[in-house]
Design a protein around this motif. Structure first.
Motif, mmCIF file in Angstrom:
data_model
loop_
_atom_site.group_PDB
_atom_site.id
_atom_site.type_symbol
_atom_site.label_atom_id
_atom_site.label_comp_id
_atom_site.label_asym_id
_atom_site.label_seq_id
_atom_site.Cartn_x
_atom_site.Cartn_y
_atom_site.Cartn_z
ATOM 1 N N SER A 187 -17.351 0.307 16.604
ATOM 2 C CA SER A 187 -18.456 1.387 16.303
ATOM 3 C C SER A 187 -18.358 2.634 15.998
ATOM 4 N N VAL A 188 -17.147 3.128 16.448
ATOM 5 C CA VAL A 188 -16.783 4.548 16.226
ATOM 6 C C VAL A 188 -15.054 4.445 15.531
ATOM 7 N N GLU A 189 -15.094 5.322 14.884
ATOM 8 C CA GLU A 189 -13.744 5.625 14.193
ATOM 9 C C GLU A 189 -13.532 7.186 14.267
ATOM 10 N N VAL A 190 -12.573 7.682 14.881
ATOM 11 C CA VAL A 190 -11.617 8.846 14.917
ATOM 12 C C VAL A 190 -10.570 9.383 14.299
ATOM 13 N N THR A 191 -10.619 10.381 14.118
ATOM 14 C CA THR A 191 -9.241 10.959 13.391
ATOM 15 C C THR A 191 -9.073 11.997 14.269
ATOM 16 N N VAL A 192 -7.468 12.136 14.814
ATOM 17 C CA VAL A 192 -7.090 13.088 15.419
ATOM 18 C C VAL A 192 -5.945 13.956 14.882
ATOM 19 N N GLY A 193 -5.810 15.118 14.821
ATOM 20 C CA GLY A 193 -4.785 16.010 14.175
ATOM 21 C C GLY A 193 -3.628 15.911 15.083
ATOM 22 N N PRO A 194 -2.558 16.759 14.620
ATOM 23 C CA PRO A 194 -1.354 17.012 15.351
ATOM 24 C C PRO A 194 -1.459 17.472 16.661
ATOM 25 N N GLN A 195 -2.619 18.376 17.040
ATOM 26 C CA GLN A 195 -2.576 18.837 18.377
ATOM 27 C C GLN A 195 -3.512 18.419 19.295
ATOM 28 N N GLY A 196 -3.924 17.015 18.953
ATOM 29 C CA GLY A 196 -5.002 16.319 19.511
ATOM 30 C C GLY A 196 -6.457 16.558 19.183
ATOM 31 N N GLU A 197 -6.575 17.366 18.252
ATOM 32 C CA GLU A 197 -7.841 17.806 18.129
ATOM 33 C C GLU A 197 -8.853 16.913 17.378
ATOM 34 N N SER A 256 -17.591 5.194 23.840
ATOM 35 C CA SER A 256 -16.681 4.638 22.509
ATOM 36 C C SER A 256 -16.056 5.669 21.948
ATOM 37 N N VAL A 257 -16.830 6.920 21.864
ATOM 38 C CA VAL A 257 -16.169 8.054 21.157
ATOM 39 C C VAL A 257 -14.871 8.433 21.809
ATOM 40 N N LEU A 258 -15.131 8.483 23.252
ATOM 41 C CA LEU A 258 -13.969 8.736 24.038
ATOM 42 C C LEU A 258 -12.787 7.778 23.873
ATOM 43 N N GLU A 259 -13.097 6.765 24.103
ATOM 44 C CA GLU A 259 -11.909 5.590 23.912
ATOM 45 C C GLU A 259 -11.123 5.598 22.713
ATOM 46 N N ALA A 260 -11.859 5.642 21.505
ATOM 47 C CA ALA A 260 -11.155 6.217 20.242
ATOM 48 C C ALA A 260 -10.284 7.322 20.177
ATOM 49 N N ARG A 271 -5.140 10.210 20.629
ATOM 50 C CA ARG A 271 -4.330 11.432 21.129
ATOM 51 C C ARG A 271 -3.091 10.820 21.482
ATOM 52 N N ARG A 272 -3.148 9.651 22.384
ATOM 53 C CA ARG A 272 -1.883 9.004 22.749
ATOM 54 C C ARG A 272 -1.004 8.803 21.846
ATOM 55 N N ARG A 273 -1.485 8.215 20.750
ATOM 56 C CA ARG A 273 -0.484 7.693 19.485
ATOM 57 C C ARG A 273 0.107 9.025 18.879
ATOM 58 N N VAL A 274 -0.617 10.020 18.886
ATOM 59 C CA VAL A 274 -0.154 11.299 18.360
ATOM 60 C C VAL A 274 0.935 11.955 19.118
ATOM 61 N N ALA A 275 0.525 11.616 20.567
ATOM 62 C CA ALA A 275 1.650 12.095 21.383
ATOM 63 C C ALA A 275 2.938 11.338 21.435
ATOM 64 N N GLU A 276 2.835 10.145 21.178
ATOM 65 C CA GLU A 276 4.022 9.340 21.258
ATOM 66 C C GLU A 276 4.887 9.455 19.893
ATOM 67 N N ARG A 277 4.049 9.829 18.959
ATOM 68 C CA ARG A 277 4.651 10.406 17.600
ATOM 69 C C ARG A 277 5.700 11.692 17.720
ATOM 70 N N PHE A 300 1.272 16.945 27.461
ATOM 71 C CA PHE A 300 0.188 16.183 26.863
ATOM 72 C C PHE A 300 -0.779 15.837 27.876
ATOM 73 N N GLY A 301 -0.439 15.843 28.954
ATOM 74 C CA GLY A 301 -1.466 15.683 30.195
ATOM 75 C C GLY A 301 -2.040 14.076 29.958
ATOM 76 N N SER A 302 -3.485 14.065 30.055
ATOM 77 C CA SER A 302 -4.119 12.922 29.882
ATOM 78 C C SER A 302 -3.927 11.964 28.736
ATOM 79 N N ALA A 303 -3.374 12.618 27.632
ATOM 80 C CA ALA A 303 -3.250 11.900 26.423
ATOM 81 C C ALA A 303 -2.224 10.892 26.407
ATOM 82 N N LEU A 304 -1.266 10.884 27.389
ATOM 83 C CA LEU A 304 -0.194 9.761 27.524
ATOM 84 C C LEU A 304 -0.757 8.577 28.246
ATOM 85 N N SER A 305 -1.744 8.874 29.522
ATOM 86 C CA SER A 305 -2.351 7.770 29.996
ATOM 87 C C SER A 305 -3.613 7.261 29.360
#
Length: 155
Positions: free
Chosen positions: A43-53, A75-79, A84-90, A119-124
């Motif tokens: 239901s939701v698609e989000v794009t996150v930038g290099p600083q997790g924004e 749904s917004v928070l999940e996506a 954010r987790r994927r950016v942190a991994e990158r 990265f805090g909670s982004a990794l989890s």
């Protein structure tokens, strides 16, 4: 034949300069990175930038129409958490080769980076402990009636 101390120092300095240049290149590459993720319920698609924004938010096919506010928020928070987790991994993947010890001065060791602190909670996946309603419970509400759901991923 043993290297002189001056030769070891010169090689270590050269390696340090190479590492600095590589960090600069990695930083430049990551400045333009982003991740786009759809929620599991699609239901939701989000794009996150290099600083997790959050840089983009869309509602594909208006699937949010029958959702309650808490369901849509989950749904917004999940996506966004997944993006954010994927950016942190990158970022971690880009810098991992640069944190090892200098081969010309191995006794100095490598650079220890506390990725959790950065990265805090982004990794989890955004899971935090604390009071209040858990996101997992909200996610369960979103998908409990939908058995045709694929795990979140790129759209």
């Amino acid at each position: 034949m043993t290297e002189s101390m001056a030769e070891r120092i010169a090689k270590a300095r050269a390696h340090l300069e190479e590492t600095r240049a590589a960090i600069g290149r990695a930083g430049e590459d990551l400045r333009n990175t982003s991740e786009t993720v759809r929620s599991r319920d699609r239901s939701v698609e989000v794009t996150v930038g290099p600083q997790g924004e959050l840089t983009g938010l869309t509602f594909p096919d208006n699937k949010f129409g029958g959702m309650t506010g808490p369901q849509l928020a989950a749904s917004v928070l999940e996506a966004s958490d997944e993006a954010r987790r994927r950016v942190a991994e990158r970022v971690m993947e880009a810098f991992a080769p640069l944190t090892g010890p200098n081969p010309h001065a191995p006794e100095a060791g490598g650079v220890a980076i506390d990725w959790e602190q950065i990265f805090g909670s982004a990794l989890s996946g955004g899971q935090r402990t604390g009071a209040g309603r858990s996101r997992s419970r909200l996610r369960d509400e979103i998908i409990e009636d939908d058995t045709d759901v694929t795990p979140g991923g790129r759209a």
